[in-house]
Design a protein around this motif. Sequence first.
Motif, PDB file in Angstrom:
ATOM      1  N   TYR A 240       0.858  -1.190   0.000  1.00 50.41           N
ATOM      2  CA  TYR A 240       0.000   0.000   0.000  1.00 50.41           C
ATOM      3  C   TYR A 240       0.891   1.236   0.000  1.00 50.41           C
ATOM      4  CZ  TYR A 240      -3.608   3.346   1.310  1.00 50.41           C
ATOM      5  OH  TYR A 240      -4.464   4.416   1.329  1.00 50.41           O
ATOM      6  N   GLN A 241       0.700   2.105  -0.987  1.00 48.52           N
ATOM      7  CA  GLN A 241       1.555   3.270  -1.138  1.00 48.52           C
ATOM      8  C   GLN A 241       0.720   4.552  -1.216  1.00 48.52           C
ATOM      9  OE1 GLN A 241       4.902   2.574  -4.100  1.00 48.52           O
ATOM     10  NE2 GLN A 241       3.609   0.810  -4.575  1.00 48.52           N
ATOM     11  N   THR A 242       1.276   5.617  -0.668  1.00 50.35           N
ATOM     12  CA  THR A 242       0.634   6.926  -0.742  1.00 50.35           C
ATOM     13  C   THR A 242       1.645   7.971  -1.203  1.00 50.35           C
ATOM     14  OG1 THR A 242       1.130   7.446   1.576  1.00 50.35           O
ATOM     15  CG2 THR A 242      -0.972   6.351   1.127  1.00 50.35           C
ATOM     16  N   VAL A 243       1.120   9.012  -1.835  1.00 54.54           N
ATOM     17  CA  VAL A 243       1.905  10.183  -2.212  1.00 54.54           C
ATOM     18  C   VAL A 243       1.142  11.411  -1.752  1.00 54.54           C
ATOM     19  CG1 VAL A 243       2.848  11.550  -4.121  1.00 54.54           C
ATOM     20  CG2 VAL A 243       2.986   9.040  -4.184  1.00 54.54           C
ATOM     21  N   ASP A 244       1.773  12.206  -0.897  1.00 48.31           N
ATOM     22  CA  ASP A 244       1.124  13.399  -0.336  1.00 48.31           C
ATOM     23  C   ASP A 244      -0.212  13.065   0.322  1.00 48.31           C
ATOM     24  OD1 ASP A 244       3.239  14.999  -1.260  1.00 48.31           O
ATOM     25  OD2 ASP A 244       2.265  15.286  -3.207  1.00 48.31           O
ATOM     26  N   GLY A 245      -0.256  11.921   0.983  1.00 45.04           N
ATOM     27  CA  GLY A 245      -1.460  11.527   1.706  1.00 45.04           C
ATOM     28  C   GLY A 245      -2.532  10.876   0.865  1.00 45.04           C
ATOM     29  N   THR A 247      -3.614   7.731  -1.829  1.00 48.31           N
ATOM     30  CA  THR A 247      -3.183   6.406  -2.278  1.00 48.31           C
ATOM     31  C   THR A 247      -2.854   6.403  -3.767  1.00 48.31           C
ATOM     32  OG1 THR A 247      -3.778   4.081  -2.443  1.00 48.31           O
ATOM     33  CG2 THR A 247      -5.572   5.648  -2.690  1.00 48.31           C
ATOM     34  N   VAL A 248      -1.819   5.678  -4.115  1.00 51.32           N
ATOM     35  CA  VAL A 248      -1.489   5.447  -5.521  1.00 51.32           C
ATOM     36  C   VAL A 248      -1.646   3.967  -5.863  1.00 51.32           C
ATOM     37  CG1 VAL A 248       0.050   7.441  -5.710  1.00 51.32           C
ATOM     38  CG2 VAL A 248       0.975   5.238  -4.939  1.00 51.32           C
ATOM     39  N   THR A 249      -2.213   3.220  -4.938  1.00 54.91           N
ATOM     40  CA  THR A 249      -2.533   1.809  -5.175  1.00 54.91           C
ATOM     41  C   THR A 249      -4.004   1.569  -4.832  1.00 54.91           C
ATOM     42  OG1 THR A 249      -1.706   1.308  -2.941  1.00 54.91           O
ATOM     43  CG2 THR A 249      -0.191   0.956  -4.780  1.00 54.91           C
ATOM     44  N   PRO A 250      -4.925   2.218  -5.568  1.00 55.16           N
ATOM     45  CA  PRO A 250      -6.343   2.180  -5.181  1.00 55.16           C
ATOM     46  C   PRO A 250      -7.084   0.923  -5.600  1.00 55.16           C
ATOM     47  CG  PRO A 250      -6.075   3.498  -7.140  1.00 55.16           C
ATOM     48  CD  PRO A 250      -4.693   3.071  -6.732  1.00 55.16           C
ATOM     49  N   GLY A 251      -6.494   0.113  -6.474  1.00 56.47           N
ATOM     50  CA  GLY A 251      -7.194  -1.071  -6.966  1.00 56.47           C
ATOM     51  C   GLY A 251      -6.295  -2.284  -6.982  1.00 56.47           C
ATOM     52  N   PHE A 252      -6.886  -3.415  -7.324  1.00 58.59           N
ATOM     53  CA  PHE A 252      -6.145  -4.671  -7.285  1.00 58.59           C
ATOM     54  C   PHE A 252      -5.177  -4.822  -8.456  1.00 58.59           C
ATOM     55  CE2 PHE A 252      -9.975  -6.256  -4.781  1.00 58.59           C
ATOM     56  CZ  PHE A 252      -9.336  -5.985  -3.573  1.00 58.59           C
ATOM     57  N   ALA A 253      -5.189  -3.876  -9.395  1.00 58.78           N
ATOM     58  CA  ALA A 253      -4.195  -3.917 -10.463  1.00 58.78           C
ATOM     59  C   ALA A 253      -2.821  -3.531  -9.933  1.00 58.78           C
ATOM     60  CB  ALA A 253      -4.597  -2.979 -11.597  1.00 58.78           C
ATOM     61  N   LYS A 254      -2.801  -2.678  -8.909  1.00 54.01           N
ATOM     62  CA  LYS A 254      -1.532  -2.231  -8.324  1.00 54.01           C
ATOM     63  C   LYS A 254      -1.326  -2.776  -6.911  1.00 54.01           C
ATOM     64  CE  LYS A 254      -1.096   2.049 -10.987  1.00 54.01           C
ATOM     65  NZ  LYS A 254      -0.939   3.519 -10.919  1.00 54.01           N
ATOM     66  N   TYR A 255      -2.411  -2.989  -6.195  1.00 54.10           N
ATOM     67  CA  TYR A 255      -2.312  -3.606  -4.865  1.00 54.10           C
ATOM     68  C   TYR A 255      -2.567  -5.094  -5.069  1.00 54.10           C
ATOM     69  CZ  TYR A 255      -2.884  -4.416   0.120  1.00 54.10           C
ATOM     70  OH  TYR A 255      -2.730  -4.864   1.421  1.00 54.10           O
ATOM     71  N   ILE A 256      -1.493  -5.864  -5.133  1.00 53.61           N
ATOM     72  CA  ILE A 256      -1.576  -7.246  -5.599  1.00 53.61           C
ATOM     73  C   ILE A 256      -1.882  -8.192  -4.441  1.00 53.61           C
ATOM     74  CG2 ILE A 256      -0.404  -9.050  -6.886  1.00 53.61           C
ATOM     75  CD1 ILE A 256      -0.857  -6.453  -8.428  1.00 53.61           C
ATOM     76  N   LEU A 257      -2.898  -9.022  -4.642  1.00 49.55           N
ATOM     77  CA  LEU A 257      -3.272 -10.049  -3.667  1.00 49.55           C
ATOM     78  C   LEU A 257      -2.867 -11.427  -4.186  1.00 49.55           C
ATOM     79  CD1 LEU A 257      -6.882  -8.893  -2.721  1.00 49.55           C
ATOM     80  CD2 LEU A 257      -4.811  -8.614  -1.358  1.00 49.55           C
ATOM     81  N   PRO A 258      -2.639 -12.377  -3.271  1.00 51.68           N
ATOM     82  CA  PRO A 258      -2.326 -13.738  -3.724  1.00 51.68           C
ATOM     83  C   PRO A 258      -3.508 -14.352  -4.474  1.00 51.68           C
ATOM     84  CG  PRO A 258      -1.858 -13.458  -1.372  1.00 51.68           C
ATOM     85  CD  PRO A 258      -2.638 -12.264  -1.808  1.00 51.68           C
ATOM     86  N   THR A 259      -3.214 -15.079  -5.527  1.00 53.04           N
ATOM     87  CA  THR A 259      -4.228 -15.864  -6.228  1.00 53.04           C
ATOM     88  C   THR A 259      -3.983 -17.335  -5.935  1.00 53.04           C
ATOM     89  OG1 THR A 259      -2.949 -16.220  -8.254  1.00 53.04           O
ATOM     90  CG2 THR A 259      -4.169 -14.139  -8.070  1.00 53.04           C
ATOM     91  N   ALA A 260      -4.817 -18.191  -6.511  1.00 52.91           N
ATOM     92  CA  ALA A 260      -4.650 -19.628  -6.308  1.00 52.91           C
ATOM     93  C   ALA A 260      -3.276 -20.097  -6.789  1.00 52.91           C
ATOM     94  CB  ALA A 260      -5.757 -20.393  -7.031  1.00 52.91           C
TER      95      ALA A 260
END
Length: 338
Positions: A240-245, A247-260
């Motif tokens: 999870y990343q922020t710039v000047d307060g 978020t620059v990771t607002p969706g699962f395209a950039k905030y990566i979750l584990p898949t099967a």
Amino acid sequence: MARKRGRGMAAGWYGIARTASIDRAGTWVELDDGGTAKVVTGVTEIGEGILTVLAQIAAEELGIRPEDVTVGDNDTARVPEAAHAGATRQTYMIGNSVALACREARARLFDEMAAHWGTDAASLRAHNGTLRAEGTNLKCAMREAVDICKKRGVVPVGAASFTAHHTGLDAADGSGRPWQAYVFGCQVAEVEVDTVTGEVQVLGVWAAHDVGRAVNPKGVEGQIEGGVVQALGQGLLEHYQTVDGHTVTPGFAKYILPTALDVPQVTCVIVEDPDPIGPLGVKGIGEPAMVPTIPAVMNAIYDAIGVRITTLPATPESIVAALGRKRQAETAAQARAQ
């Protein structure tokens, strides 16, 4: 491309049933017509399977089948308050409360049936919906026993509260007992690291955890597996990343979750070391399953490529950078040696 394998191990502990501030849970239980039972408590099911566990506990305590137990409405405007869902407390706090309430309801039923049969209540046993008196031919279905009990003017109900033994913490030095029970665990992880791309693949996790008494072993395994996967996400992918307060990771395209495809084989070993305080001997498993996973994986990465990753997540970019720093240090050391 070079792939290197390594194994790492880590252990951890986790406290449940807080005593620095009071923890508590209350329950009402009634044996109904038909030999069924209803349990009402302020439990919150968030996917951890607590309703199944409570039905199993009630069934064992009352001597009926789990499918004959209804865990009712959890609205605390109508049922006893049982505090929050979290901190691995549900089975320990609410489970023990349910057990105590069931024992009170069962005692009322047994007392009346003992008087009806002219025997000692201590000789009565209930199992799988049948009540019998040991050493005699006396037996009947639970539905008949409940009917007899009610015709004698007694409704077999029970109420109980279970609380952690409160000690508090000393304001000056912090001494005291912050938790009533502790669970322990150890995990081994095997990884494969691509030294060119920095990609880490977790090949397997072996997880041994002390859970007290395992009421539902399959549920325990599910909790361990879920905790391991969640920890792998935190340790290797989720950034999870922020710039000047902002978020620059607002969706699962950039905030990566584990898949099967990211989930390794998880081998669970359940260690049962019953808790000596609660009536069930249970402890819990939830967050504790996450505690050893990340350090075990980081130790495995070190074993594979000889670099320590000290910030999370251990992304391919951070591993490639760490390998670069290692090569630079080795080159500098060789230069000094010459």
